[in-house]
Design a protein around this motif. Structure first.
Motif, PDB file in Angstrom:
ATOM      1  N   ARG A   1     101.706  77.192  24.198  1.00 30.08           N
ATOM      2  CA  ARG A   1     101.944  78.619  24.408  1.00 30.08           C
ATOM      3  C   ARG A   1     102.161  79.375  23.112  1.00 30.08           C
ATOM      4  N   GLY A   2     102.123  78.680  21.978  1.00 28.47           N
ATOM      5  CA  GLY A   2     102.323  79.312  20.684  1.00 28.47           C
ATOM      6  C   GLY A   2     103.519  78.715  19.958  1.00 28.47           C
ATOM      7  N   TRP A   3     104.049  79.459  18.983  1.00 20.48           N
ATOM      8  CA  TRP A   3     105.193  78.988  18.219  1.00 20.48           C
ATOM      9  C   TRP A   3     106.466  79.129  19.031  1.00 20.48           C
ATOM     10  N   VAL A   4     107.262  78.066  19.032  1.00 19.78           N
ATOM     11  CA  VAL A   4     108.518  78.028  19.774  1.00 19.78           C
ATOM     12  C   VAL A   4     109.639  77.667  18.800  1.00 19.78           C
ATOM     13  N   GLU A   5     110.735  78.413  18.866  1.00 18.42           N
ATOM     14  CA  GLU A   5     111.892  78.128  18.021  1.00 18.42           C
ATOM     15  C   GLU A   5     112.942  77.349  18.815  1.00 18.42           C
ATOM     16  N   THR A   6     113.477  76.328  18.191  1.00 20.00           N
ATOM     17  CA  THR A   6     114.566  75.554  18.780  1.00 20.00           C
ATOM     18  C   THR A   6     115.702  75.449  17.776  1.00 20.00           C
TER      19      THR A   6
ATOM     20  N   ARG B   1     117.081  83.071  19.157  1.00 17.89           N
ATOM     21  CA  ARG B   1     118.129  83.935  19.692  1.00 17.89           C
ATOM     22  C   ARG B   1     118.286  83.744  21.195  1.00 17.89           C
ATOM     23  N   SER B   2     117.181  83.659  21.922  1.00 18.03           N
ATOM     24  CA  SER B   2     117.266  83.420  23.363  1.00 18.03           C
ATOM     25  C   SER B   2     117.875  82.061  23.660  1.00 18.03           C
ATOM     26  N   ALA B   3     117.497  81.054  22.877  1.00 19.51           N
ATOM     27  CA  ALA B   3     118.062  79.718  23.081  1.00 19.51           C
ATOM     28  C   ALA B   3     119.567  79.724  22.859  1.00 19.51           C
ATOM     29  N   MET B   4     120.017  80.432  21.828  1.00 28.54           N
ATOM     30  CA  MET B   4     121.449  80.542  21.553  1.00 28.54           C
ATOM     31  C   MET B   4     122.161  81.289  22.672  1.00 28.54           C
ATOM     32  N   ASN B   5     121.580  82.395  23.116  1.00 24.65           N
ATOM     33  CA  ASN B   5     122.215  83.174  24.180  1.00 24.65           C
ATOM     34  C   ASN B   5     122.343  82.374  25.464  1.00 24.65           C
TER      35      ASN B   5
END
Length: 371
Positions: free
Chosen positions: A269-274, A199-203
């Motif tokens: 840093r953990g799981w990252v969504e792209t 969601r942050s990547a999309m925003n």
């Protein structure tokens, strides 16, 4: 150019803007909750530290650029108005919710912590992509305009982009520093979009697409000077486009927005969504395109869970075969027709010199509304 708003009114607008920032997980800095409960705040001084919900980056920005914040709020309002214009004939018409902080309702909103949270699918649609883009563009546009008209002492005209003048013209006027306006929009609007999720990547992507629509359409504007309409001297300056053209452009981007797929990666840093394009055979989206990863509801019927207000009682166009026509806008439910009497100006006559006189006529109109 219109005179600036009174200080009290602009301070009220700023408070309305910032009080909402702490709400939910999307950037509620769009949420101009124009409610009577804030009516007494207009004359009070604005203290950034006393405003709840600001993330540290926004708090620093507020302290450093306090006098710019009314322009940020004005840009949000400009984006809302343009959104409502662009979607005036659509099933989702950018309807705002006047009794809540979230102006666009669950289309963008996560419900507050005391309520059942909405699933992420309600946050990643085409509609959300457009609103992010138009609001971010509105902030950049309004701040740039405020700098050029002298409303702020921290910025002014752009003098660094001037190249040698062309044949028959010279630099003059006040070139608008759109780079500064874009910087303000990027610094404040993106402050909350630092999570490693889709969601942050999309925003962030759609915010930037909105800002780039200003940069790509900034142009050279010129004015002639001389006796009897001659152009003995022509002065030129860099000007932003009309905001309507930005809205038209982003509406086209909405119609051609690219659907994405969420991928998860394990990093230090953990799981990252792209995000990646769902259809690899299509041309991949550029940083000027809008992206989304959840399908929109059809918005035909009221549904608080999907953010749909429905189309019942919406005015439709009986002769149109497009989305604003009664067949599509009413979702096949049919429509009602009533007659209305309206007073219009008629039989207008121009009198030399120089005024127009008109009579007032009563005309009967058919109004069609969705069942």
């Amino acid at each position: 150019m219109e005179p600036p708003e009174p200080l009290a009114s602009r301070s009220l607008l700023l408070l309305l803007l910032l009080v909402a920032v702490g709400r939910a997980n999307y950037p509620d800095w769009w949420s101009l909750a124009m409610s009577h409960q804030y009516a007494s705040l207009g004359s009070q001084p604005v203290l950034c530290a006393s405003i709840p919900g600001l993330v540290p980056r926004q708090l620093r920005f507020c302290r450093n650029y306090l006098e710019l914040m009314p322009s940020v709020a004005e840009g949000v309002k400009l984006g809302i108005q343009e959104c409502q214009h662009q979607f005036r004939g659509r099933r989702w018409n950018c309807t705002t919710v006047t009794d809540k902080h979230a102006i666009f309702g669950p289309v963008l909103e996560r419900e507050f912590n005391s309520m059942r949270p909405l699933p992420p699918s309600h946050l990643a649609t085409r509609e959300s992509a457009f609103v992010h883009a138009i609001a971010s563009a509105g902030v950049g546009f309004a701040v740039t305009r405020a700098c050029a008209d002298g409303s702020s002492s921290v910025c002014g005209c752009d003098t660094k982009r001037r190249r040698p003048p062309g044949d028959g013209w010279k630099w003059g006027g006040c070139s608008e520093d759109y780079e500064f306006g874009i910087m303000v929009s990027r610094e404040f609007a993106d402050a909350r979009e630092n999570r490693p999720d889709a969601r942050s990547a999309m925003n962030r992507h759609n915010n930037e697409a909105g800002r780039m629509s200003i940069q790509d359409r900034t142009h050279l504007k010129c004015k002639c000077h001389g006796l009897s309409g001659s152009c003995e001297v022509k002065t030129c300056w860099v000007a932003q486009p009309d905001f309507r053209s930005i809205g038209d452009h982003l509406k086209d981007k909405y119609d051609s927005a690219s659907e994405m797929v969420v991928e998860k990666h394990k990093e230090a840093r953990g799981w990252v969504e792209t995000l990646r394009p769902k259809y690899p055979l299509f041309k991949p989206p550029t940083d000027r395109d809008l992206i989304y990863y959840e399908r929109s509801p059809n918005f035909c019927d009221p549904n608080s869970e999907t953010g749909s207000f429905g189309t019942k009682d919406r005015v439709c166009n009986l002769t149109s075969h497009g989305i604003d026509g009664c067949d599509l806008l009413c979702c096949g439910r049919g429509h009602n027709t009533r007659t209305e009497k309206r007073k219009d100006k008629c039989h207008c006559v121009f009198h030399w010199c120089c005024y127009v006189s008109c009579q007032e006529c009563v005309r009967v109109y058919d109004v069609h509304t969705c069942k």
